[in-house]
Design a protein around this motif. Structure first.
Motif, PDB file in Angstrom:
ATOM      1  N   GLU A 196      88.184  20.147  74.430  1.00  0.00           N
ATOM      2  CA  GLU A 196      88.200  21.602  74.321  1.00  0.00           C
ATOM      3  C   GLU A 196      87.400  22.247  75.455  1.00  0.00           C
ATOM      4  N   GLN A 197      86.271  21.664  75.797  1.00  0.00           N
ATOM      5  CA  GLN A 197      85.469  22.190  76.909  1.00  0.00           C
ATOM      6  C   GLN A 197      86.247  22.102  78.220  1.00  0.00           C
ATOM      7  N   MET A 198      86.932  20.986  78.424  1.00  0.00           N
ATOM      8  CA  MET A 198      87.720  20.817  79.647  1.00  0.00           C
ATOM      9  C   MET A 198      88.861  21.833  79.710  1.00  0.00           C
ATOM     10  N   LEU A 199      89.537  22.036  78.577  1.00  0.00           N
ATOM     11  CA  LEU A 199      90.648  22.989  78.549  1.00  0.00           C
ATOM     12  C   LEU A 199      90.156  24.417  78.770  1.00  0.00           C
ATOM     13  N   LYS A 229      91.573  13.459  81.169  1.00  0.00           N
ATOM     14  CA  LYS A 229      92.337  13.702  82.392  1.00  0.00           C
ATOM     15  C   LYS A 229      92.709  15.179  82.411  1.00  0.00           C
ATOM     16  N   GLU A 230      92.665  15.754  83.583  1.00  0.00           N
ATOM     17  CA  GLU A 230      92.909  17.182  83.705  1.00  0.00           C
ATOM     18  C   GLU A 230      94.357  17.535  83.372  1.00  0.00           C
ATOM     19  N   SER A 231      94.502  18.503  82.503  1.00  0.00           N
ATOM     20  CA  SER A 231      95.825  18.996  82.122  1.00  0.00           C
ATOM     21  C   SER A 231      96.325  19.974  83.172  1.00  0.00           C
ATOM     22  N   SER A 232      97.613  19.940  83.412  1.00  0.00           N
ATOM     23  CA  SER A 232      98.214  20.896  84.341  1.00  0.00           C
ATOM     24  C   SER A 232      98.924  22.019  83.593  1.00  0.00           C
ATOM     25  N   TYR A 233      99.028  21.871  82.273  1.00  0.00           N
ATOM     26  CA  TYR A 233      99.764  22.838  81.459  1.00  0.00           C
ATOM     27  C   TYR A 233      99.117  22.902  80.077  1.00  0.00           C
ATOM     28  N   LEU A 234      98.954  24.097  79.540  1.00  0.00           N
ATOM     29  CA  LEU A 234      98.416  24.276  78.197  1.00  0.00           C
ATOM     30  C   LEU A 234      99.574  24.319  77.213  1.00  0.00           C
ATOM     31  N   LEU A 235      99.731  23.251  76.450  1.00  0.00           N
ATOM     32  CA  LEU A 235     100.811  23.184  75.466  1.00  0.00           C
ATOM     33  C   LEU A 235     100.521  24.129  74.311  1.00  0.00           C
ATOM     34  N   GLN A 259     107.540  16.206  78.873  1.00  0.00           N
ATOM     35  CA  GLN A 259     108.429  17.294  79.283  1.00  0.00           C
ATOM     36  C   GLN A 259     107.702  18.304  80.178  1.00  0.00           C
ATOM     37  N   LYS A 260     106.450  18.591  79.879  1.00  0.00           N
ATOM     38  CA  LYS A 260     105.662  19.553  80.652  1.00  0.00           C
ATOM     39  C   LYS A 260     104.918  18.873  81.807  1.00  0.00           C
ATOM     40  N   ASN A 261     105.081  17.564  81.922  1.00  0.00           N
ATOM     41  CA  ASN A 261     104.486  16.794  83.007  1.00  0.00           C
ATOM     42  C   ASN A 261     102.970  17.024  83.110  1.00  0.00           C
ATOM     43  N   THR A 262     102.308  16.914  81.958  1.00  0.00           N
ATOM     44  CA  THR A 262     100.864  17.087  81.910  1.00  0.00           C
ATOM     45  C   THR A 262     100.217  15.853  81.279  1.00  0.00           C
ATOM     46  N   ALA A 263      98.955  15.660  81.551  1.00  0.00           N
ATOM     47  CA  ALA A 263      98.235  14.459  81.097  1.00  0.00           C
ATOM     48  C   ALA A 263      98.092  14.454  79.584  1.00  0.00           C
ATOM     49  N   ALA A 281      87.494  25.263  80.477  1.00  0.00           N
ATOM     50  CA  ALA A 281      87.112  25.360  81.890  1.00  0.00           C
ATOM     51  C   ALA A 281      88.355  25.511  82.772  1.00  0.00           C
ATOM     52  N   LYS A 282      89.437  24.842  82.420  1.00  0.00           N
ATOM     53  CA  LYS A 282      90.658  24.869  83.232  1.00  0.00           C
ATOM     54  C   LYS A 282      91.470  26.146  83.010  1.00  0.00           C
ATOM     55  N   PHE A 283      91.653  26.538  81.739  1.00  0.00           N
ATOM     56  CA  PHE A 283      92.574  27.627  81.417  1.00  0.00           C
ATOM     57  C   PHE A 283      91.886  28.938  81.020  1.00  0.00           C
ATOM     58  N   GLY A 284      90.584  28.916  80.860  1.00  0.00           N
ATOM     59  CA  GLY A 284      89.806  30.128  80.615  1.00  0.00           C
ATOM     60  C   GLY A 284      90.264  30.968  79.439  1.00  0.00           C
ATOM     61  N   GLU A 285      90.547  32.230  79.699  1.00  0.00           N
ATOM     62  CA  GLU A 285      90.901  33.186  78.654  1.00  0.00           C
ATOM     63  C   GLU A 285      92.155  32.770  77.892  1.00  0.00           C
ATOM     64  N   GLU A 286      93.105  32.169  78.581  1.00  0.00           N
ATOM     65  CA  GLU A 286      94.326  31.713  77.907  1.00  0.00           C
ATOM     66  C   GLU A 286      93.983  30.698  76.814  1.00  0.00           C
ATOM     67  N   TYR A 287      93.065  29.768  77.111  1.00  0.00           N
ATOM     68  CA  TYR A 287      92.669  28.775  76.105  1.00  0.00           C
ATOM     69  C   TYR A 287      91.836  29.421  75.002  1.00  0.00           C
ATOM     70  N   ARG A 288      90.949  30.333  75.352  1.00  0.00           N
ATOM     71  CA  ARG A 288      90.135  31.008  74.332  1.00  0.00           C
ATOM     72  C   ARG A 288      91.023  31.783  73.355  1.00  0.00           C
ATOM     73  N   GLU A 289      92.070  32.423  73.867  1.00  0.00           N
ATOM     74  CA  GLU A 289      93.018  33.133  73.010  1.00  0.00           C
ATOM     75  C   GLU A 289      93.756  32.149  72.096  1.00  0.00           C
ATOM     76  N   TYR A 290      94.177  31.037  72.662  1.00  0.00           N
ATOM     77  CA  TYR A 290      94.853  29.991  71.893  1.00  0.00           C
ATOM     78  C   TYR A 290      93.929  29.471  70.797  1.00  0.00           C
ATOM     79  N   LYS A 291      92.695  29.197  71.178  1.00  0.00           N
ATOM     80  CA  LYS A 291      91.707  28.674  70.230  1.00  0.00           C
ATOM     81  C   LYS A 291      91.438  29.656  69.097  1.00  0.00           C
ATOM     82  N   ALA A 292      91.494  30.944  69.396  1.00  0.00           N
ATOM     83  CA  ALA A 292      91.251  31.979  68.390  1.00  0.00           C
ATOM     84  C   ALA A 292      92.417  32.127  67.416  1.00  0.00           C
ATOM     85  N   THR A 293      93.615  31.707  67.823  1.00  0.00           N
ATOM     86  CA  THR A 293      94.797  31.921  66.979  1.00  0.00           C
ATOM     87  C   THR A 293      95.345  30.653  66.336  1.00  0.00           C
TER      88      THR A 293
END
Length: 150
Positions: A128-131, A70-76, A61-65, A133-145
């Protein structure tokens, strides 16, 4: 040849199922569960499969890998991804746990933590490292919650 790139999680999952059934047939050790408890395993298998299918639907649905590395285009972050950062792997573990309950013997159980450890070490940590690197602070916030597993 990089083993991670050749033996992706679905292959490890299938090998784990085969190993569990093999251990049950060849080296059952002790019957732990009997009917009707063994039938709870069918329910767990069904839940795990539903989780896998739902996650695949969300990725599509989000058209991501969906494939590892493979590089994700969207952080689910929707649906089950609000509760687990790795619901696909959790679904696989749920299927394996259901299979263990269904088989009812002790030895297949050893495969489950080995599978979880292997997936975490070979795939989750690098993903997790790839995400990050790709999404930065958005992923770190997600990872924290949201927890890695549950």
């Amino acid at each position: 040849m990089n083993l991670q790139k050749v033996l992706l999680p679905p292959v490890w999952f299938l090998l784990s199922i085969i190993l569990m059934v093999g251990l049950h047939l060849v080296l059952p050790v002790r019957q732990l569960f009997f009917s009707p408890v063994t039938y709870l395993g069918i329910g767990a298998i069904a839940v795990g499969i539903i989780v896998l299918l739902f996650c695949a639907y969300l990725f599509r649905q989000k058209n991501t890998a969906i494939e590892p590395f493979k590089e994700s285009s969207y952080l689910l972050r929707e649906g089950i991804f609000n509760y687990s950062r790795n619901p696909i792997y959790l679904g696989m573990i749920t299927v394996l746990t259901g299979l263990w309950l269904y088989l009812g013997t002790l030895t297949p159980a050893i495969v489950i933590p080995v599978f979880a450890w292997l997936i975490q070490e070979m795939f989750v940590k690098e993903e997790e490292q790839m995400l990050e690197a790709k999404f930065g602070e958005e992923y770190r916030e997600y990872k924290a919650t949201v927890r890695r597993w549950i």
